[in-house]
Design an enzyme around this catalytic site. Structure first.
Site, PDB file in Angstrom:
ATOM      1  N   GLY A 261      45.564  63.397   5.107  1.00 36.11           N
ATOM      2  CA  GLY A 261      46.831  63.518   5.808  1.00 36.11           C
ATOM      3  C   GLY A 261      47.551  62.188   5.930  1.00 36.11           C
ATOM      4  O   GLY A 261      47.061  61.152   5.481  1.00 36.11           O
TER       5      GLY A 261
ATOM      6  N   ARG B 270      48.733  58.785   7.233  1.00 40.10           N
ATOM      7  CA  ARG B 270      48.074  57.701   7.965  1.00 40.10           C
ATOM      8  C   ARG B 270      46.592  57.987   8.231  1.00 40.10           C
ATOM      9  O   ARG B 270      46.030  57.585   9.232  1.00 40.10           O
ATOM     10  CB  ARG B 270      48.804  57.430   9.289  1.00 40.10           C
ATOM     11  CG  ARG B 270      50.224  56.914   9.115  1.00 40.10           C
ATOM     12  CD  ARG B 270      50.198  55.545   8.440  1.00 40.10           C
ATOM     13  NE  ARG B 270      51.555  55.090   8.118  1.00 40.10           N
ATOM     14  CZ  ARG B 270      52.167  55.260   6.955  1.00 40.10           C
ATOM     15  NH1 ARG B 270      51.544  55.901   5.973  1.00 40.10           N
ATOM     16  NH2 ARG B 270      53.365  54.792   6.735  1.00 40.10           N
ATOM     17  N   SER B 271      45.964  58.654   7.287  1.00 36.66           N
ATOM     18  CA  SER B 271      44.535  58.951   7.416  1.00 36.66           C
ATOM     19  C   SER B 271      43.672  57.786   6.966  1.00 36.66           C
ATOM     20  O   SER B 271      42.472  57.753   7.252  1.00 36.66           O
ATOM     21  CB  SER B 271      44.180  60.193   6.594  1.00 36.66           C
ATOM     22  OG  SER B 271      44.457  59.969   5.218  1.00 36.66           O
ATOM     23  N   GLY B 272      44.258  56.833   6.218  1.00 42.09           N
ATOM     24  CA  GLY B 272      43.496  55.715   5.674  1.00 42.09           C
ATOM     25  C   GLY B 272      43.171  55.880   4.207  1.00 42.09           C
ATOM     26  O   GLY B 272      42.389  55.105   3.646  1.00 42.09           O
ATOM     27  N   LYS B 273      43.791  56.871   3.566  1.00 43.53           N
ATOM     28  CA  LYS B 273      43.450  57.154   2.170  1.00 43.53           C
ATOM     29  C   LYS B 273      43.862  56.020   1.219  1.00 43.53           C
ATOM     30  O   LYS B 273      43.117  55.689   0.299  1.00 43.53           O
ATOM     31  CB  LYS B 273      44.063  58.485   1.720  1.00 43.53           C
ATOM     32  CG  LYS B 273      45.555  58.585   1.889  1.00 43.53           C
ATOM     33  CD  LYS B 273      46.036  60.014   1.667  1.00 43.53           C
ATOM     34  CE  LYS B 273      47.553  60.071   1.796  1.00 43.53           C
ATOM     35  NZ  LYS B 273      48.017  59.696   3.160  1.00 43.53           N
ATOM     36  N   SER B 274      45.022  55.420   1.452  1.00 41.72           N
ATOM     37  CA  SER B 274      45.449  54.317   0.578  1.00 41.72           C
ATOM     38  C   SER B 274      44.533  53.105   0.733  1.00 41.72           C
ATOM     39  O   SER B 274      44.176  52.452  -0.252  1.00 41.72           O
ATOM     40  CB  SER B 274      46.892  53.919   0.887  1.00 41.72           C
ATOM     41  OG  SER B 274      47.786  54.939   0.486  1.00 41.72           O
TER      42      SER B 274
ATOM     43  N   HIS C 176      53.144  48.376   2.158  1.00 35.50           N
ATOM     44  CA  HIS C 176      52.138  48.656   1.133  1.00 35.50           C
ATOM     45  C   HIS C 176      51.940  47.439   0.229  1.00 35.50           C
ATOM     46  O   HIS C 176      50.810  47.095  -0.135  1.00 35.50           O
ATOM     47  CB  HIS C 176      52.563  49.862   0.294  1.00 35.50           C
ATOM     48  CG  HIS C 176      52.044  51.170   0.801  1.00 35.50           C
ATOM     49  ND1 HIS C 176      50.775  51.620   0.549  1.00 35.50           N
ATOM     50  CD2 HIS C 176      52.624  52.126   1.554  1.00 35.50           C
ATOM     51  CE1 HIS C 176      50.594  52.803   1.112  1.00 35.50           C
ATOM     52  NE2 HIS C 176      51.702  53.133   1.742  1.00 35.50           N
TER      53      HIS C 176
ATOM     54  N   GLN D  71      52.372  44.320   0.946  1.00 31.70           N
ATOM     55  CA  GLN D  71      51.714  43.236   1.675  1.00 31.70           C
ATOM     56  C   GLN D  71      50.214  43.433   1.805  1.00 31.70           C
ATOM     57  O   GLN D  71      49.462  42.457   1.914  1.00 31.70           O
ATOM     58  CB  GLN D  71      52.358  43.090   3.059  1.00 31.70           C
ATOM     59  CG  GLN D  71      53.763  42.524   3.017  1.00 31.70           C
ATOM     60  CD  GLN D  71      54.469  42.564   4.355  1.00 31.70           C
ATOM     61  OE1 GLN D  71      54.063  43.295   5.262  1.00 31.70           O
ATOM     62  NE2 GLN D  71      55.533  41.792   4.496  1.00 31.70           N
TER      63      GLN D  71
ATOM     64  N   ARG E 163      48.292  44.839  -0.474  1.00 34.99           N
ATOM     65  CA  ARG E 163      47.638  44.783  -1.776  1.00 34.99           C
ATOM     66  C   ARG E 163      47.475  43.339  -2.236  1.00 34.99           C
ATOM     67  O   ARG E 163      48.324  42.499  -1.941  1.00 34.99           O
ATOM     68  CB  ARG E 163      48.459  45.537  -2.832  1.00 34.99           C
ATOM     69  CG  ARG E 163      48.670  47.004  -2.552  1.00 34.99           C
ATOM     70  CD  ARG E 163      49.171  47.701  -3.804  1.00 34.99           C
ATOM     71  NE  ARG E 163      50.402  47.147  -4.327  1.00 34.99           N
ATOM     72  CZ  ARG E 163      51.621  47.621  -4.061  1.00 34.99           C
ATOM     73  NH1 ARG E 163      51.757  48.632  -3.235  1.00 34.99           N
ATOM     74  NH2 ARG E 163      52.693  47.078  -4.611  1.00 34.99           N
TER      75      ARG E 163
END
Length: 211
Positions: free
Chosen positions: A10, A12-16, A50, A52, A54
């Site tokens: 979902g 802001r689940s932390g997937k990225s 995003h 920042q 990486r």
């Protein structure tokens, strides 16, 4: 042959963050494919955040639509390809298909009574998008670099009130299924914690089919 991983979850689940941790393992070169398009100030802020988080050493490719073509161009690269995210790519293709239809209507080559938005979305746009997803799923298995896709679970809330949003919800769910079938690993991230879905899910399905 690539090792293909799909990560879903979902908002802001932390997937990225999890995907980026996986991509960074082994200190291999990483190619980051960004599918987002910046249309307003809010999206610009999101994209900047995003960027920042990486590593600056990662190679960036901004491609909102032609993911199959991009993977083909990268088929012999070393290292890891990380695409974030699938559902923005689907949004881009869906809206492009809708815009093409509206343009045809304006030019008189498509008529609203014979080809209403709902019919066009489900009979023309969705099959075209799903064909692109199937092509990309196959490429993610075949090319040389390791491939990681980030997607979203968008169908866990209320039913959207308009046809375009419902078409998008259905398209995202069907696309995730296609990608998950092709992937070697599938993770769902909840509250920052990844859960391995592929192994347990395939075992359960296999046992049901045997029964």
């Amino acid at each position: 042959m690539s090792q293909f991983t799909l990560i879903t979850g979902g908002a802001r689940s932390g997937k990225s963050s999890f995907a980026e941790l996986l991509a960074a393992q082994g200190n291999r070169p990483v190619i980051y494919i960004a599918t987002a398009q910046i249309w307003d100030g809010e999206m610009a802020i999101r994209v900047k955040k995003h960027q920042q988080q990486r590593p600056s050493s990662w190679r960036l490719i901004e491609e909102p639509l032609e993911i199959g073509q991009t993977l083909t161009q990268l088929k012999d690269e070393e290292g890891v390809i990380l695409l974030d995210c699938v559902t923005l790519w689907l949004t881009n293709m869906l809206l492009a298909g809708q815009a093409e239809h509206l343009s045809q209507e304006a030019n008189g080559s498509a008529s609203t009574p014979d080809s209403p938005d709902q019919s066009h979305l489900y009979n023309h746009v969705e099959p075209k998008v799903l064909a692109a997803v199937k092509e990309v799923a196959g490429l993610a298995q075949e090319i040389k670099p390791k491939v990681i896709f980030v997607s979203n679970e968008v169908g866990q809330g209320i039913v959207p009130e308009n046809p375009l949003a419902r078409a998008y919800r259905d398209l995202a769910g069907r696309s995730n299924q296609i990608l998950a079938r092709s992937a070697d690993h599938v993770y769902m991230v909840i509250a920052g914690l990844p859960i391995d879905l592929k192994t347990s899910g395939e075992k359960l399905l296999a046992s049901l089919h045997k029964g």
